[in-house]
Design a protein around this motif. Structure first.
Motif, PDB file in Angstrom:
ATOM      1  N   GLY A  35       0.828  -1.191   0.000  1.00  0.00           N
ATOM      2  CA  GLY A  35       0.000   0.000   0.000  1.00  0.00           C
ATOM      3  C   GLY A  35       0.866   1.245   0.000  1.00  0.00           C
ATOM      4  O   GLY A  35       2.087   1.172   0.123  1.00  0.00           O
ATOM      5  N   GLN A  36       0.199   2.375  -0.163  1.00  0.00           N
ATOM      6  CA  GLN A  36       0.922   3.630  -0.219  1.00  0.00           C
ATOM      7  C   GLN A  36       0.276   4.614   0.743  1.00  0.00           C
ATOM      8  O   GLN A  36      -0.921   4.870   0.670  1.00  0.00           O
ATOM      9  N   LEU A  37       1.076   5.153   1.645  1.00  0.00           N
ATOM     10  CA  LEU A  37       0.596   6.140   2.597  1.00  0.00           C
ATOM     11  C   LEU A  37       0.808   7.541   2.027  1.00  0.00           C
ATOM     12  O   LEU A  37       1.805   7.799   1.349  1.00  0.00           O
ATOM     13  N   THR A  38      -0.121   8.437   2.334  1.00  0.00           N
ATOM     14  CA  THR A  38       0.022   9.817   1.890  1.00  0.00           C
ATOM     15  C   THR A  38       0.954  10.569   2.839  1.00  0.00           C
ATOM     16  O   THR A  38       1.218  10.119   3.964  1.00  0.00           O
ATOM     17  N   ALA A  39       1.423  11.724   2.395  1.00  0.00           N
ATOM     18  CA  ALA A  39       2.275  12.566   3.244  1.00  0.00           C
ATOM     19  C   ALA A  39       1.529  12.949   4.520  1.00  0.00           C
ATOM     20  O   ALA A  39       2.109  12.947   5.609  1.00  0.00           O
ATOM     21  N   ASP A  40       0.239  13.255   4.403  1.00  0.00           N
ATOM     22  CA  ASP A  40      -0.552  13.620   5.585  1.00  0.00           C
ATOM     23  C   ASP A  40      -0.652  12.459   6.567  1.00  0.00           C
ATOM     24  O   ASP A  40      -0.567  12.659   7.781  1.00  0.00           O
ATOM     25  N   GLN A  41      -0.836  11.250   6.059  1.00  0.00           N
ATOM     26  CA  GLN A  41      -0.915  10.084   6.935  1.00  0.00           C
ATOM     27  C   GLN A  41       0.407   9.856   7.666  1.00  0.00           C
ATOM     28  O   GLN A  41       0.429   9.601   8.867  1.00  0.00           O
ATOM     29  N   ILE A  42       1.512   9.954   6.946  1.00  0.00           N
ATOM     30  CA  ILE A  42       2.822   9.748   7.574  1.00  0.00           C
ATOM     31  C   ILE A  42       3.090  10.849   8.602  1.00  0.00           C
ATOM     32  O   ILE A  42       3.605  10.575   9.690  1.00  0.00           O
ATOM     33  N   GLN A  43       2.708  12.066   8.284  1.00  0.00           N
ATOM     34  CA  GLN A  43       2.895  13.169   9.232  1.00  0.00           C
ATOM     35  C   GLN A  43       2.082  12.918  10.504  1.00  0.00           C
ATOM     36  O   GLN A  43       2.579  13.133  11.612  1.00  0.00           O
ATOM     37  N   GLU A  44       0.866  12.441  10.369  1.00  0.00           N
ATOM     38  CA  GLU A  44       0.042  12.103  11.526  1.00  0.00           C
ATOM     39  C   GLU A  44       0.703  10.992  12.344  1.00  0.00           C
ATOM     40  O   GLU A  44       0.720  11.028  13.575  1.00  0.00           O
ATOM     41  N   MET A  45       1.294  10.026  11.664  1.00  0.00           N
ATOM     42  CA  MET A  45       1.993   8.935  12.335  1.00  0.00           C
ATOM     43  C   MET A  45       3.212   9.461  13.085  1.00  0.00           C
ATOM     44  O   MET A  45       3.537   8.988  14.176  1.00  0.00           O
ATOM     45  N   MET A  46       3.916  10.444  12.508  1.00  0.00           N
ATOM     46  CA  MET A  46       5.089  11.034  13.161  1.00  0.00           C
ATOM     47  C   MET A  46       4.719  11.710  14.481  1.00  0.00           C
ATOM     48  O   MET A  46       5.493  11.662  15.435  1.00  0.00           O
TER      49      MET A  46
END
Length: 169
Positions: A35-46
């Motif tokens: 799958g592919q995560l969006t920049a917003d999703q990764i930022q939320e994860m950070m």
């Protein structure tokens, strides 16, 4: 010549490098990421949990992303929901993955180094992950890390193994 590789917690400045490595390792590019995560999703994860990266010569050559159950439950990711239906884990568990190492850095133990860093940052918490059942290299690498297969599920006509781990500090 072996390059020095720094294993550290990702910051917002690392987001573009994570996205670039993720794109290069999609199944459409010959990679194994499901799958592919969006920049917003990764930022939320950070913001939620530590995201681990491997850096060589100012280039991100590996990442290990994690998500708490709280953040995961805010969004619906069908494949993760299928994994959770087959094995839910403990109340404080988190989702391990995706993990990715650039093709030219594989076989050097980076996945293990990123995992060890994560364990130091998140001791005594259960991690849960899934791996496509035909991804022998990943299955072997995660078994070598001491993770245990706890379940299996099918999603979009593909079989996946669910692994979990809990290492005391």
């Amino acid at each position: 010549m072996t390059k020095f590789i720094d294993i550290k917690i990702a910051t917002i400045q690392d987001l573009d490098g994570i996205i670039e490595l993720q794109k290069a390792n999609q199944t459409s590019q010959g990679g194994t990421l499901s799958g592919q995560l969006t920049a917003d999703q990764i930022q939320e994860m950070m913001i939620d949990m530590p995201q681990i990266i491997a850096v060589a010569d100012n280039e991100i050559v590996g990442f290990l992303l994690t998500t708490s159950q709280t953040v995961n439950n805010k969004r619906k990711v069908p494949i993760v929901d299928a994994m959770s239906a087959s094995y839910s884990g403990s109340d404080d568990s988190y989702i391990y993955g995706p993990i990715c190492v650039s093709q030219n850095q594989r076989g050097k133990g980076l996945a293990q180094l990123m995992f060890q860093k994560l364990l130091r940052l998140e001791p005594n918490r259960e991690g849960i992950l899934f791996i496509k059942s035909d991804n022998e290299a990943s299955l072997k690498a995660h078994e070598k890390m001491g993770m245990n297969k706890v379940s299996r599920f099918t999603f979009n006509d593909a079989n996946f193994d669910v692994f979990a781990y809990l290492f005391p500090s």
